[in-house]
Each structure stands twice: as structure tokens, then as C-alpha cells.
Design an enzyme around this catalytic site. Structure first.
Site, PDB file in Angstrom:
ATOM      1  CE  LYS A  74      -4.060   1.896   2.509  1.00 51.50           C
ATOM      2  NZ  LYS A  74      -4.913   1.747   3.700  1.00 51.50           N
ATOM      3  CB  SER A 149      -8.281   3.577   2.680  1.00 50.60           C
ATOM      4  OG  SER A 149      -7.440   2.924   3.618  1.00 50.60           O
ATOM      5  CB  SER A 173      -8.557   0.745   5.592  1.00 49.97           C
ATOM      6  OG  SER A 173      -9.239   1.978   5.545  1.00 49.97           O
TER       7      SER A 173
END
Ligand SMILES: [Mg+2]
Ligand SMILES: [Zn+2]
Lengths: 471, 485, 100
Positions: A74, A149, A173
């Protein structure tokens, strides 16, 4: 092939790490244009890292348990010399001078970073639509969001761009996008994985965790990247609970709790899958129990005051002085404001203002102070529930993947996506989403397994049984 | 505003001055408070920085053990109670602050409720001492003299960012500028003696803000102004006196004091408005989630207490006793300040005359050069006490001893200088010769003209090349006169 | 609902957070933030007297490191990331006013 299989093949010499990387790069070049899971693909670096691993094996040297396993990271975790953006214009082009502990440990075990994945800007969102670099699409249905997210990390694994990825989970997330993309996603106990190098959204809630196609891979990744780190004051000093070692232990006698007062909001197709999961566990010998968490429905409020409050402070440093974007102006204060106004997207600004307000003079007690007390109530309620149950089951997301734009007009409707995932962040407890069949339109549904702090063993045992029952 | 033409005639005039000092001391650790960068003054800009003290995204603080140790030590030295404590974030934007918040202790400081006794015996309360991180340093370019005002741009160095600080908040118990200076001097002594800080005002490792107000005796405290930029004891004293006069004049003119922050300027010896306090700054303090509470516990606190050095006040008492003086005596204060009390006691133990030894140390040994060894200083005081050398000669010899590095044989040095003791009969002969050589001067002196003695003494000194003991010469002349009269 | 938060509050908060807002943005954020605060008023019905605030999810104390010097960053690498640098320092436009 999953990570365990790849590492075994690479170690045995039946597959070269380079061929594994090339195979994944080929999938990326085919579908990445549609999915947009990555902010950056590290093709050259991945190939040379793979070649180095192959060379070690050829030389008869030891390699780690993730040797040759491509890893998507990420883009809110620092990687030395590699742009790290948080999908924000304010950090565009910034190359950190250091690497996050979790990434460092995975790489040391032989994992090969293959790209930095897209996210909602600064991890604020539940659909990856808040990225400054455009949304990620759900590989299962390109007209729908992957969740967020960590949408890019979930989509990368679902699309076969990488067998494993890592994301961060502040209010769901990891678990919500895992559910929407049909992969396994784990938020560990707070402090189990070091936050050093994870760009903070809300410090007391953030945790790094894996996305994988199998429960075993998640357990393995956690064992590699977890454990005490002296660079993070909130890193747990205790030994990690066993995870891979207990996967085959089953759920005989395990007490699986249903929260009787779970807030409404989950779609019927999702609820049906959760019901099925309870039955599947009961069939394997689990004991179903009812528990009550009276404060559950207040989690959303507590979270959406605490997380923005911490964020408002964590994001102050993006001021145009030391790194990232600067929009010049007549004096430093105005330069700060011009930079921040141009560099942050609407959702980030909204949360900074909400958090600033919650902490400001005259409102602290009414908002932030109260939110912290609700957090305590919730922790107490869960502690009582865990006297009766070893794990709890809930939906990971109230719905299957939703179409783009369906929740962007009303921020609150987007916030409700985190309804079931937020409490474990507030309490610091582990939680994971395991794919358990499909719901509406044939889209994946994830079952969320919750456990008390350091209850990862029971959580993974439960996940392994659910996974097996779907096979 | 009446920043000009201060008429001091209104000063005092029934007003009482009230001063409270806030002192920031940089802690003498090897590394910064939350990272392992060196805690160093004067290095090349931005060389002592890392992701943590630069506030880079993703970095996290970890508290330095020694910082807590020193905070406990100072707390005990200032008679505070040492508490479990936590860190907060104080949020405001400023370019020398890498995270745009300062990690500091807010409502739960580590050291609470203590006091400091001035050498005069006056007790000044300590409200608290709390830990926090220092900021970086800005240099202002253009706009005249490196001042912030009117500069074209600024440049920031983060070497100082993250240096550990103790902010020591004194109670408003100070009533004169002299007391303020004594408080600072005593605090400085304690910081140095305990090894908590090197407390160098000139390098900024000890900094001070003064809260100053005035009020008519018998009335409530007045509105206070905070004075910044006090870089020396001299500035502190002058700034307080200026500020008191300024406030008294305003009040006498029927004006109200605005609560504001003022800047002391050494250039024009005045305070100037820096910032009017807005209706409370909104720092949005909240508990720092990246750090955990400090719970020192009795075992740690007691261990620090056991290891605490003898503090300057107690050392002054001991020195005063030894040289039969008072603790406010300058000799006592100076010896303790320079850390020479141990040396003094070694000399006394070796048989030196306490007062002579103390006097030499105070007056004849430069504060930053080598010091005499106890044996050397003892030997010197003995030569002097036995009348083998004069006080003037002893002073000269002390200079030679220091030049030689502190370890020398005073008797040999005296011989080298030709400071052979002048036997009293030899001196008597010289005196009589001088009387015989100057009958006019002698006659006047015998007649009671004291000034006439000067010519006689001068002649004797000339003959003896200054080696005669002045007191002995005077005594002999007086003795001869009383016989002659 | 909107009495929970006024446009002035939004302007004040944006100033504290160093964000410039257009008049349209002030309007939009006032509506949205007030809407959220309205939703968040659900906790007002809870009795929270005597409840200890919870900041850290897992209680730890005395996490300390030894006072030992470690590696610093290379200044060239650090300043290469800066929007503007000069003589080994970070360069910024004029600073108006001293730190508080
Ligand atoms: Mg302070
Ligand atoms: Zn540092």
C-alpha cells in the site's frame, strides 16, 4: 499459486523467482489498465530482486519463508528511494529515506515488492475513490469499487497481480476491501505489527495487515512482519500468538458469538452468508452463543471523532517546508495554507476540519473527550462478551461491492461502510474478513471474525474452518 | 504606548513588583529526546537529523531513558514530588517545528510542587518542571541584522529539533530584579551540579522568560506581561526593571496593562510588544497517541535520590563553616560556583589555613585555568603563615603555580624568584638605614605628619626590591616613632 | 441541525488547520460537518460520568530506549526532498511573527 506454494517451489528450485515475477508482471500488463491497482509498478526492481534470490538459491544459500513471493505494498508505507504518495498530491514525488519495518521484514524473508498500491488519500475512505490519482476498479466487476482505503492492495491480490499484499486498517480499511474483492484480509491486534514507516492517519487505530488468497498465507505474512519493534513505542513486547501452527486445530468446542444487538444496515444477501457461516462452524463442533455489546451502535460516532482528531494533528506536517508539494506564497503561513489547500483532496480537508473542531477550545469535552469515554465503554462491553465467546462473527461490510459514485455525494453514507469493522480498531482487537460465497449479483461476501486482543490463534482457526467448508 | 522617555521618579512609589520565571533547560543527554541523533550544539546545519526529528511521514518517537532520569534528578533537587506523567501534543504551525505540533507535558507533568532556596534564605516556589522537545532554529535573511521583521526569506536548521528540554515554571514569588538574577544563578548551579544541563545561557542551553507585573501594595496582582529574549543575567535584571517602570507609568497615567508578550532588546534596553495575547491560543492539546505513560515508580526514584550529588546550598553551608564565614559571603558563593569546595577541604585536611586557602582560590586562581593541587596550595599557605613570604609574593607565586599547571613546589618557586624570607633583624637594619638617610622625612613623621611615612616606605621597598612585607615595615616605623617621641 | 456548527466555526477551524476555503467550500463544509455532528449527537444520551477516557487501545508504560547515538540521515538526501534549500538549510518565505 499462493505464497506458500510459490516459496516452496522457489526454494526447491522447481520455479525460479524471476519466472514468478515475470508471470505476475504479465498479468499486470494485461489488466492493470482496467483495474488501476497500482500507483507505481516496480518491474525492474522486482526482476533484479528475484534474480538475486535465484542466485542465492543457486549458490546453496539460505532463503526466507517468502522467497520469491511478489508483494504489493500500500502506498502509505515508506519504501526507501521509492516514491511514497499516500495517493495525495501533497506527497507526489516524495522518496522516503527509509523503509517501513513491516516491509523490511517481509523483504528480509524473501518477498519481492512488485508495486505500490492505490488507496483513498491518506487512507481516508471506503472505496478508493478519494485517490488523487484516480480510483481503483474491483477486478470482480469493473463498474464497482474495490472498497477502501486499501482498495489497490485488495484488488491487486484479487486480480492476480500479486499473490499477497499489505494494507493498513484504521476503521476497516483492510477487512472491507477484502470482503468486496473476495480475498482474505486481516487487521491484527494493535501493536502486533510495527507502525514504523506507516504514514499515520490515526495513530491509536492504525494497523498494518495482509491480503492473501488463503488463510494460511495471511498467517504466514503476519508471523513474518509481526513482533516487537523498538522503533514503535506502541509495539507489543509480548510474543506473537501462534498462527500457522494452529490452522488445522479446528473449532471443536470453540465458542462462536453472535452479537444480538448488532446495528441494522447489512443487506439481506450479506446477512444470509453470515448465517450460513454460523451453521458451517456449528457443524464443525463450534458452540454458538449469543452476546450483547450495548455500546456497539455508538462506535461510529466515537471513531469519526477520534480518527479525524488524531488525523488533524498527524497531517499538520504537510506544510510545504521540508518535503512534498509547495505552493509558494508571500509568507510562510500563507505558503502553508496555499500548499495544503492545493495538496489535499476534499475528504482529507473535511476530516482535518472535523478533527480540528473536535479538539478545539470549548468543544473538546463535548466531542473528543466524550468519544474517548465511549471508546472505554465499548472496550468494557467487548471484554464482557469475550468472557462468553472466543470469537464473534459479523459481516465485514454491510453490502457487496457498490457502483462508483453511489456514496460520494453524502460522506456519512460512505462512513456507514465501516459500521461493523470500527469497534475492533477502537478496542485494539484483531479482526479479519474471510471470503464466504457470494451475495447479490454474484459478488463476494466476506465474513468478519473478531477476537480479543492477541486472540489471533482462535481467529485463524475459525477462518481456516470457514475456508475449508467452502472448498 | 509609553515606550519612550521613561521617568524613573515614579518607580517603587508604593508599587510591588511580582516576577515569575519560566526557564527552559536543554538536558545533557547524548541523544535527542525521541530519537538517537546526537544532542550537539554548533554542528553543521541539518546534519544531526533523522526521520523522527525531521517529522518525516511514518516516523515514530521513542522516549530516551536518560531524559526521564534527568527529569527525576532535577525534580528531586528542586524538592518536587515526582509523578507518573504523560505527553500531549501542542498543535500550532511554525516552520521550525517539524511536525507542526510540539510534544510536551501538559496537565500531568513529571515534577510538581517544589521550591528553591536562594543563598539569602528566601524560598521561591516551583510550580512544575515538565519535559518537552526543542524546536529547530530559523535564520532570517535580509531586512537588517538577521531580524525576523522585514526579512526576505528564512532558513531552517533542524539540528536542535528534538533536543530534550525541561521547562521549569517558578511561582511568582520573586519581588526584585536582584532576586530574579539570584534565582537564575542558583538554578544554573543546581542544573550543572546535578549534571542535568550544562546551562549555558550564551549557547541557549538555559533560556528564560519572565512574567512581570506590578501592583500597589495591598491590592491584587496586576496584569502580567511575558518578557522573552533574556539571554543573560544582565538582560534579565535590566528587562525586569525596565518593564516594572513601564507598567507603573502606564498605571499612574490611568492606563490599563495589556496582557502581551514582549521582547527585550539589548540594543535599546527596552521591551517591545511582540504579540498581544489573543483570547487564549487554541493549541488543541490532546494525549500523544504515539507515546505511552511514564510511570517511574519508587524504586527508580529512590535510586536517583541515593545518587543525587550534594547540592550547592548544602555545599555553601559546609564551606562557610570551614572558613568561619556566612553562606552569603562572596568567597563561599564563588568557590561553590566553581566547584572548588572539594579542593578547599583537601587543603584543610592537609593542614592549610582555611581562610588563606579560600582567599587564594577566590582571587588568585583564574576560573577556567588549571587549579593548584591540594599539596601545592597547602604548602603555599604554610610559607605565608610562617612569614616566609608576604601576601604579595604569595599572589605572584600562585600565578607561577597556575602557569606550571597547578602542581609545583612553592618553596622552590620562591627561591627562583628571590623571595627569600627577609629575617626581621635584616629588615630592622634596612629601616634604620632609611631613617638615617632621610632625616627630614623622619622628623616630619615623628611630628605626626603621616604622609611623610610614604617616602620612608618607598626607600625601604626600593632597597629590598619589594620583598619586604609592607605590614612589617609599617609596624617597625611606628615602633621606632613611639620610641623617638 | 445546522445550529451545531456555523459558517464562522468552519472559517475559524480552517484557519487553525491552515486551509484556504472558497465561499462555496465554506457553505458545503458547513452543511456536511453540521450533518455529521448531528449524527454524532447520538452519544449525548449515554451516561459517561466517571468513565475513564481511553486513548491507547493496549495499555503499556515506560517504553524507553537507551541513550545511545545512532545513525543520522545524509544531509544531501534530506535536502534533495525539500521544495527549497539554501546553504544546508530548508528555505522558506518570510516568517511573520515569532513562535508563540
Ligand atoms: Mg513549553
Ligand atoms: Zn533524529
Amino acid at each position: 499459486m499462493n505464497a506458500v506454494e510459490i516459496a516452496a517451489a522457489v526454494q526447491r528450485g522447481t520455479r525460479s523467482a524471476v519466472s514468478v515475477v515475470d508471470e505476475h508482471l504479465a498479468v499486470i500488463s494485461q489488466r492493470e489498465g482496467d483495474v488501476h491497482a497500482f500507483n507505481l509498478v516496480l518491474a525492474d526492481q522486482a526482476r533484479s530482486a528475484a534474480a538475486a534470490i535465484d542466485a542465492r538459491i543457486a549458490a546453496g544459500q539460505q532463503v526466507g519463508p517468502l522467497a520469491g513471493v511478489p508483494l504489493a505494498v500500500k502506498d502509505n508505507m515508506c519504501t526507501r528511494g521509492i516514491p511514497t504518495t499516500c495517493s495525495s498530491k501533497i506527497l507526489e514525488g516524495w522518496k522516503p529515506p527509509y523503509t517501513a519495518t513491516a516491509v523490511e521484514r517481509l523483504v528480509a524473508a524473501g518477498a519481492i515488492p512488485i508495486g505500490k498500491t492505490n488507496l483513498d488519500e491518506f487512507a481516508m475512505g471506503s472505496s478508493t475513490e478519494n485517490s488523487a490519482f484516480g480510483p481503483t476498479r474491483n477486478p470482480r466487476d469493473l463498474s464497482r469499487v474495490p472498497g477502501g482505503s486499501s482498495g489497490g492492495s485488495a484488488a491487486a491480490v484479487a486480480a492476480g497481480f500479486a499473490p499477497v499484499s499489505i494494507g493498513s486498517d484504521t476503521g476497516g480499511s483492510i477487512r472491507q476491501p477484502a470482503s468486496l474483492c473476495g480475498v482474505v484480509g486481516v487487521k491484527p491486534t494493535y501493536g502486533l505489527v510495527s507502525r514504523y514507516g506507516l504514514i499515520a492517519f490515526a495513530s491509536s487505530l492504525d494497523q498494518i495487515g495482509p491480503f492473501t488468497t488463503t488463510v494460511h498465507d495471511s498467517a504466514l505474512l503476519l508471523e513474518v512482519m509481526g513482533g516487537h519493534d523498538h522503533r514503535d513505542s506502541t509495539s507489543l513486547p509480548s510474543a506473537m500468538p501462534p498462527m500457522t501452527a494452529v490452522l488445522g486445530h479446528g473449532v471443536q468446542g470453540l465458542r462462536v458469538g453472535r452479537i444480538t444487538n448488532l446495528p441494522d444496515g447489512a443487506d439481506p444477501d450479506v446477512v444470509a452468508r453470515i448465517d450460513a457461516a454460523f451453521l458451517a462452524l456449528e457443524k464443525e463442533g463450534a458452540v454458538l452463543v449469543d452476546v450483547e455489546i450495548p455500546s456497539f451502535s455508538f462506535a461510529l460516532t466515537s471513531y469519526y471523532l477520534i480518527a479525524p482528531a488524531e488525523a488533524s494533528s498527524n497531517l499538520a506536517r504537510y506544510d510545504g517546508v521540508r518535503y512534498g508539494l509547495r505552493v509558494d506564497d508571500v509568507d510562510t503561513a500563507q505558503m502553508n495554507a496555499s500548499t495544503r489547500s492545493a495538496g489535499f483532496g476534499a475528504e482529507v480537508k473535511r476530516r482535518i476540519m472535523l478533527g480540528t473542531y473536535a479538539l478545539s477550545a470549548g468543544y473538546y469535552d463535548a466531542y473528543y473527550g466524550k468519544a474517548l469515554k465511549v471508546r472505554r465503554l465499548m472496550a468494557d462491553d467487548f471484554a464482557k462478551a469475550y468472557q462468553q465467546a472466543d470469537v464473534l462473527l459479523t459481516p465485514a461490510s454491510p453490502s457487496v461491492a457498490f457502483p462508483f459514485g453511489s456514496k460520494t455525494a453524502d460522506p456519512l453514507s460512505m462512513y456507514l461502510c465501516d459500521l461493523y469493522t470500527i469497534p475492533s480498531n477502537l478496542c485494539g482487537h484483531p479482526g479479519m474478513s474471510v471470503p464466504f460465497g457470494t451475495g447479490a449479483d454474484g459478488l463476494p461476501v466476506g465474513v468478519q471474525i473478531l477476537a480479543p486482543a492477541l486472540g489471533e490463534s482462535e481467529m485463524f482457526r475459525t477462518a481456516a474452518v470457514l475456508e475449508a467448508s467452502m472448498a | 504606548m509609553t515606550d519612550t522617555a521613561i521617568d524613573t521618579t515614579n518607580f517603587i512609589n508604593g508599587y510591588e513588583l511580582v516576577v515569575g520565571l519560566e526557564v527552559h533547560a536543554e538536558l545533557a543527554t547524548k541523544t535527542k529526546v525521541f530519537c538517537s541523533c546526537p544532542n550537539m550544539f554548533g554542528d553543521e546545519p541539518n546534519t544531526n537529523v533523522c526521520p523522527v526529528c525531521l517529522g518525516l511521514p511514518g516516523s515514530l518517537p521513542v522516549l530516551n531513558h536518560q531524559v526521564v532520569e534527568l527529569a527525576i534528578r532535577l525534580g528531586l533537587a528542586l524538592n518536587c514530588s515526582v509523578h507518573s506523567s504523560v505527553f500531549h501534543r501542542k498543535n500550532y504551525f511554525y516552520p521550525d517545528m517539524p511536525k507542526d505540533y510540539q510534544v510536551t507535558q501538559y496537565d500531568q507533568p513529571i515534577d510538581r510542587e517544589g521550591y528553591l532556596d536562594l543563598p539569602s534564605g528566601k524560598r521561591i516556589g516551583i510550580e512544575r518542571a515538565h519535559l518537552e522537545e526543542d524546536t529547530g532554529k530559523s535564520t532570517h535573511i535580509g531586512g537588517g541584522g538577521g531580524r525576523i521583521h522585514g526579512s526576505e526569506y528564512s532558513m531552517v536548521d533542524y539540528n536542535r529539533a528534538g533536543i530534550p528540554l525541561l521547562e521549569i515554571v517558578g511561582k511568582p514569588d520573586i519581588r526584585t530584579s536582584e532576586e530574579a538574577k539570584q534565582y537564575m544563578a542558583e538554578l544554573q548551579e543546581i542544573l550543572i551540579a546535578t549534571g542535568v544541563s550544562d546551562a549555558k545561557m550564551e549557547e541557549g542551553s538555559m533560556r528564560c522568560d519572565a512574567n512581570v507585573s506590578v501592583h500597589k501594595f495591598g491590592t491584587e496582582f496586576g496584569t502580567r506581561c511575558e518578557i522573552k529574549n533574556l539571554n543573560s543575567l544582565r538582560s534579565l535584571g535590566k528587562a525586569i526593571e525596565y518593564e516594572a517602570r513601564r507598567q507603573i507609568i502606564l498605571i499612574e497615567d490611568g492606563e490599563r496593562i495589556r496582557q502581551e508578550t514582549r521582547h527585550w532588546s539589548d540594543v535599546d534596553s527596552r521591551t517591545h510588544t511582540l504579540r498581544v495575547k489573543e483570547n487564549a491560543d487554541d493549541y488543541r492539546y490532546f494525549l500523544e497517541p504515539d507515546l505511552v505513560p511514564i510511570v517511574p515508580g519508587d524504586v527508580w526514584i529512590d535510586a536517583v535520590r541515593q545518587a543525587l550529588p550534594v547540592l550547592p546550598a548544602a555545599r555553601r553551608h559546609k564551606v562557610a563553616d570551614a572558613i568561619r564565614s556566612t553562606i552569603t559571603d562572596e568567597t563561599v558563593i564563588v568557590l561553590v560556583q566553581r566547584g572548588w569546595d572539594a579542593l578547599l577541604f583537601d587543603c584543610i585536611a592537609a593542614g592549610a589555613d582555611p581562610q588563606r586557602a579560600a582567599t587564594h582560590l577566590q582571587h588568585n586562581v583564574p576560573p577556567d585555568g588549571p587549579t593548584p593541587t591540594p599539596a601545592t596550595l597547602t604548602a603555599l599557605t604554610k610559607l605565608e603563615a610562617e612569614g616566609k613570604i608576604t601576601a604579595t609574593q604569595a599572589k605572584t607565586l600562585m600565578a607561577d603555580i597556575v602557569a606550571a599547571g597547578g602542581d609545583a613546589d612553592p618553596a622552590a618557586l620562591a627561591k627562583a624568584r628571590g623571595f627569600e624570607a627577609m629575617a626581621s633583624d635584616a629588615l630592622e637594619g634596612t629601616v634604620d638605614a632609611a631613617i638615617a638617610a632621610q632625616p627630614d622625612a623622619w622628623a616630619k613623621y615623628v611630628a605626626g605628619e603621616e604622609k611623610a611615612m610614604g617616602a620612608l616606605v618607598g626607600a625601604i621597598m626600593k632597597t629590598t626590591k619589594g620583598q619586604a612585607d609592607g605590614k612589617a615595615v609599617t609596624a617597625l616605623l611606628q615602633q621606632r616613632r613611639s620610641t623617638a617621641q | 441541525m445546522s445550529e451545531l456548527l456555523s459558517a464562522d466555526d468552519v472559517i475559524y477551524v480552517a484557519k487553525l488547520a491552515r486551509l484556504n476555503l472558497t465561499p462555496d467550500e465554506v457553505g458545503l463544509y458547513t452543511t456536511q460537518l453540521a450533518g455529521m455532528l448531528g449524527h454524532f449527537s447520538d452519544i449525548e444520551k449515554l451516561d459517561l460520568d466517571g468513565v475513564e477516557p481511553m486513548v491507547h487501545p493496549i495499555p503499556l508504560v515506560n517504553v524507553l530506549r537507551e541513550d545511545v547515538i545512532g545513525a543520522c540521515l545524509d544531509r544531501d538526501e534530506v535536502l534533495a526532498a525539500a521544495p527549497a534549500a539554501d546553504q544546508g538549510r530548508f528555505r522558506v518565505p518570510p516568517i511573520l511573527g515569532e513562535a508563540p
